[in-house]
Scaffold this motif. Structure first.
Motif, PDB file in Angstrom:
ATOM      1  N   GLU A 333       0.880  -0.966   0.197  1.00  0.00           N
ATOM      2  CA  GLU A 333      -0.002  -0.093  -0.157  1.00  0.00           C
ATOM      3  C   GLU A 333       0.608   1.340   0.234  1.00  0.00           C
ATOM      4  O   GLU A 333       0.690   2.271  -0.735  1.00  0.00           O
ATOM      5  N   PHE A 334       2.215   1.149   0.668  1.00  0.00           N
ATOM      6  CA  PHE A 334       2.949   2.376   0.880  1.00  0.00           C
ATOM      7  C   PHE A 334       4.150   2.238   0.040  1.00  0.00           C
ATOM      8  O   PHE A 334       4.539   1.041   0.077  1.00  0.00           O
ATOM      9  N   ASN A 335       4.641   3.251  -0.589  1.00  0.00           N
ATOM     10  CA  ASN A 335       5.931   3.078  -1.254  1.00  0.00           C
ATOM     11  C   ASN A 335       7.252   3.173  -0.264  1.00  0.00           C
ATOM     12  O   ASN A 335       7.069   3.641   0.814  1.00  0.00           O
ATOM     13  N   ALA A 336       8.413   2.959  -0.789  1.00  0.00           N
ATOM     14  CA  ALA A 336       9.580   2.827  -0.094  1.00  0.00           C
ATOM     15  C   ALA A 336       9.724   4.191   0.860  1.00  0.00           C
ATOM     16  O   ALA A 336      10.139   4.304   2.049  1.00  0.00           O
ATOM     17  N   SER A 337       9.455   5.357   0.033  1.00  0.00           N
ATOM     18  CA  SER A 337       9.491   6.792   0.875  1.00  0.00           C
ATOM     19  C   SER A 337       8.510   6.921   2.080  1.00  0.00           C
ATOM     20  O   SER A 337       8.967   7.159   3.301  1.00  0.00           O
ATOM     21  N   GLN A 338       7.390   6.373   1.896  1.00  0.00           N
ATOM     22  CA  GLN A 338       6.361   6.338   2.864  1.00  0.00           C
ATOM     23  C   GLN A 338       6.653   5.432   3.867  1.00  0.00           C
ATOM     24  O   GLN A 338       6.509   5.855   5.146  1.00  0.00           O
ATOM     25  N   ILE A 339       7.138   4.201   3.655  1.00  0.00           N
ATOM     26  CA  ILE A 339       7.571   3.234   4.615  1.00  0.00           C
ATOM     27  C   ILE A 339       8.757   3.835   5.483  1.00  0.00           C
ATOM     28  O   ILE A 339       8.437   3.624   6.643  1.00  0.00           O
ATOM     29  N   THR A 340       9.600   4.214   4.871  1.00  0.00           N
ATOM     30  CA  THR A 340      10.750   4.803   5.651  1.00  0.00           C
ATOM     31  C   THR A 340      10.394   5.943   6.518  1.00  0.00           C
ATOM     32  O   THR A 340      10.758   5.904   7.634  1.00  0.00           O
ATOM     33  N   GLU A 341       9.502   6.813   6.236  1.00  0.00           N
ATOM     34  CA  GLU A 341       9.043   7.836   7.001  1.00  0.00           C
ATOM     35  C   GLU A 341       8.252   7.417   8.144  1.00  0.00           C
ATOM     36  O   GLU A 341       8.096   7.809   9.364  1.00  0.00           O
ATOM     37  N   ILE A 342       7.562   6.295   7.842  1.00  0.00           N
ATOM     38  CA  ILE A 342       6.835   5.534   9.076  1.00  0.00           C
ATOM     39  C   ILE A 342       7.842   5.103   9.939  1.00  0.00           C
ATOM     40  O   ILE A 342       7.530   5.397  11.284  1.00  0.00           O
ATOM     41  N   LEU A 343       8.796   4.437   9.483  1.00  0.00           N
ATOM     42  CA  LEU A 343       9.889   3.812  10.435  1.00  0.00           C
ATOM     43  C   LEU A 343      10.485   4.789  11.111  1.00  0.00           C
ATOM     44  O   LEU A 343      10.937   4.709  12.541  1.00  0.00           O
ATOM     45  N   ARG A 344      10.663   6.118  10.563  1.00  0.00           N
ATOM     46  CA  ARG A 344      11.431   7.366  11.237  1.00  0.00           C
ATOM     47  C   ARG A 344      10.458   8.145  12.124  1.00  0.00           C
ATOM     48  O   ARG A 344      10.967   8.850  12.695  1.00  0.00           O
ATOM     49  N   ASN A 345       9.214   7.702  12.180  1.00  0.00           N
ATOM     50  CA  ASN A 345       8.181   8.353  13.116  1.00  0.00           C
ATOM     51  C   ASN A 345       7.632   7.487  14.163  1.00  0.00           C
ATOM     52  O   ASN A 345       6.713   8.195  14.691  1.00  0.00           O
ATOM     53  N   VAL A 346       8.144   6.307  14.203  1.00  0.00           N
ATOM     54  CA  VAL A 346       7.528   5.433  15.619  1.00  0.00           C
ATOM     55  C   VAL A 346       8.560   5.975  16.591  1.00  0.00           C
ATOM     56  O   VAL A 346       9.581   6.531  16.496  1.00  0.00           O
ATOM     57  N   ASP A 347       8.170   5.576  17.882  1.00  0.00           N
ATOM     58  CA  ASP A 347       8.931   6.204  19.001  1.00  0.00           C
ATOM     59  C   ASP A 347       9.879   4.778  19.612  1.00  0.00           C
ATOM     60  O   ASP A 347      10.755   5.085  20.327  1.00  0.00           O
ATOM     61  N   PHE A 348       9.418   3.622  19.124  1.00  0.00           N
ATOM     62  CA  PHE A 348      10.391   2.491  19.594  1.00  0.00           C
ATOM     63  C   PHE A 348      10.175   1.650  18.332  1.00  0.00           C
ATOM     64  O   PHE A 348       8.711   1.186  17.557  1.00  0.00           O
ATOM     65  N   LEU A 349      11.175   0.746  17.881  1.00  0.00           N
ATOM     66  CA  LEU A 349      11.148  -0.371  17.086  1.00  0.00           C
ATOM     67  C   LEU A 349      11.642  -1.671  17.397  1.00  0.00           C
ATOM     68  O   LEU A 349      12.723  -1.818  17.996  1.00  0.00           O
ATOM     69  N   VAL A 350      10.642  -2.580  17.248  1.00  0.00           N
ATOM     70  CA  VAL A 350      11.347  -3.998  17.154  1.00  0.00           C
ATOM     71  C   VAL A 350      11.272  -4.453  15.913  1.00  0.00           C
ATOM     72  O   VAL A 350      10.302  -4.443  15.078  1.00  0.00           O
ATOM     73  N   THR A 351      12.154  -5.147  15.437  1.00  0.00           N
ATOM     74  CA  THR A 351      12.395  -5.511  13.993  1.00  0.00           C
ATOM     75  C   THR A 351      13.111  -6.744  13.928  1.00  0.00           C
ATOM     76  O   THR A 351      13.973  -7.243  14.454  1.00  0.00           O
TER      77      THR A 351
END
Length: 455
Positions: A333-351
């Protein structure tokens, strides 16, 4: 047919060379004999068009690198098994060609390679068979073809990992024919040397570190966080990038169940045991997501870096007690730019996804990894995060300890979000600088070989 810079002189007065630039001369040659040493055609061989955010960011960044080194008019060819998906983020023009290839790819790749002046292997998971041996064989076959035509071939910021005994033999034999291998981690370089690969090897960092998002995609996560929560929480969001470890490897067979088909003749590995393991994985992630919501009052964003992650994410949400506090963001649904911005706007990441870790680093997002192969291990080792923030799913998967360990690590880092900030900050700065070296190494290699490149 090859075009050189030399002038054409008409044989007879009054005869026009219609359709041909009068400053160009047509030359035919074989086996990579390029008389004027100018690179006009480059092929980028990778996992292109799979709705995979990591591959998309890498490909876009590498195209930029190639144009910086060889000029904007260089003709770039991108082979793909998934033409429709590739066109979502690559705009074809006279200098950028999308080349569909069949699932049985040997003849098509050989034909494409023969037309090039330079071949780059651009898939991050290049020298490993974690996903499927077929993907590995495609890259080794590309190298073999380039070598037979005397065309320079470079593995560009790639990784190395788990290999069967037979595939180790193939990598040692065929990868040694590569003119230059640039690995994205020191771990990968060491692994290739251990295998016995004799090609020149340098290690830098993944090309995705230089990826630039589009301004309009800033704050994508907030723009799309239109959910009604069932449990009172803060505005904080924990991102979880999941992967179903039980789908792989993809196997080659003449037939199989339609629901397990990737693209004929490639099928996902499925069995009653694997299906149960996938259900258990979804249940465990759901329990941890609910615990984060209840304990820390945070919402959950499940980030599907590849379309193939969606079924697991959906099963997790279906198993949750608080599904209204979760949202799925998928690369379908979301392109690479959008997914990257999503990753950079969470407060914490488990990957569990390598590129979720890479692309979030610029925003210095606190993170923990649950890895299943050497890629995250290599990255976290270079970031000096491996001892405290990397959980090895493979070694711990039969133990309840993995989920207790994960819960304790998440609790600790959420309470002390700056605990690994210094290492993440230092790691990003160093990896960005190393990533920018990729194009420098490419230019130096071509210069040394006598090829004409942009100054």
């Amino acid at each position: 047919m090859y075009i050189s810079k030399m002038e054409i002189t008409p044989k007879k007065k009054g005869i026009e060379n219609k359709g041909v630039d009068s400053k160009l001369k047509f030359n035919t040659y074989t086996k990579g004999e390029n008389p004027d040493k100018i690179i006009r055609k480059v092929m980028l061989m990778g996992y292109n068009g799979a709705n995979n955010t990591g591959s998309e960011t890498r490909l876009i960044s590498i195209i930029e690198d190639v144009r910086k080194v060889l000029g904007p008019d260089v003709q770039i060819t991108i082979p793909t098994l998934n033409e429709e998906n590739l066109r979502r983020y690559i705009k074809e023009d006279s200098n950028l060609i999308i080349a569909p290839i069949p699932s049985i790819f040997f003849f098509a790749i050989r034909k494409l390679v023969k037309e090039q002046d330079l071949v780059l292997l651009v898939e991050g998971s290049c020298y490993m068979d974690t996903w499927t041996s077929a993907l590995l064989w495609a890259f080794l076959w590309t190298t073999k073809c380039a070598n037979s035509f005397n065309i320079p071939c470079i593995a560009y910021a790639v990784d190395a990992g788990d290999l069967s005994v037979f595939n180790k033999f193939l990598v040692k034999r065929e990868a040694s024919k590569t003119d230059l291998i640039i690995t994205r981690t020191s771990y990968a370089a060491d692994e290739l040397i251990k295998i016995g690969v004799t090609a020149p090897i340098k290690h830098t960092a993944d090309s995705a570190f230089t990826f630039q998002t589009e301004p309009e995609d800033y704050n994508t996560i907030k723009k799309n966080w239109n959910i009604e929560t069932s449990f009172e929480t803060t505005d904080d969001i924990v991102g979880i990038a999941v992967i179903d470890f039980n789908l792989w490897p993809v196997v080659i067979r003449p037939w199989g169940r339609k629901e397990n088909l990737y693209k004929w003749p490639y099928y996902f590995s499925r069995s009653p045991k694997r299906i149960l393991a996938s259900k258990d994985l979804a249940y465990k992630w759901a329990a941890e997501a609910d615990r984060i919501i209840e304990t820390h009052r945070k919402n959950i964003a499940f980030i599907c870096m590849e379309e193939l992650d969606e079924p697991l994410a959906k099963n997790i949400v279906n198993d949750m007690k608080h599904p209204q506090n979760a949202r799925i963001f998928s690369s379908s649904e979301f392109n690479a730019s959008q997914i990257t911005e999503i990753l950079r706007n969470v407060d914490f990441l488990v990957t569990s996804r390598y590129h979720a870790a890479v692309l979030s680093l610029e925003a210095r997002i606190p993170q923990i990894a649950v890895g299943h192969d050497p890629r995250l291990k290599g990255l976290y080792k270079d970031l000096e995060l491996d001892e405290d923030y990397l959980i090895d799913y493979i070694s711990e998967r039969n133990s309840i300890n993995i989920w207790n360990l994960l819960s304790n690590s998440i609790d600790d880092l959420i309470k002390n979000p700056r605990k690994n900030y210094d290492k993440i900050n230092k790691g990003f700065v160093e990896h960005l600088a190393k990533s920018k070296k990729n194009r420098v190494i490419l230019k130096e290699f071509l210069d040394k070989k006598g090829w004409d490149v942009e100054s």
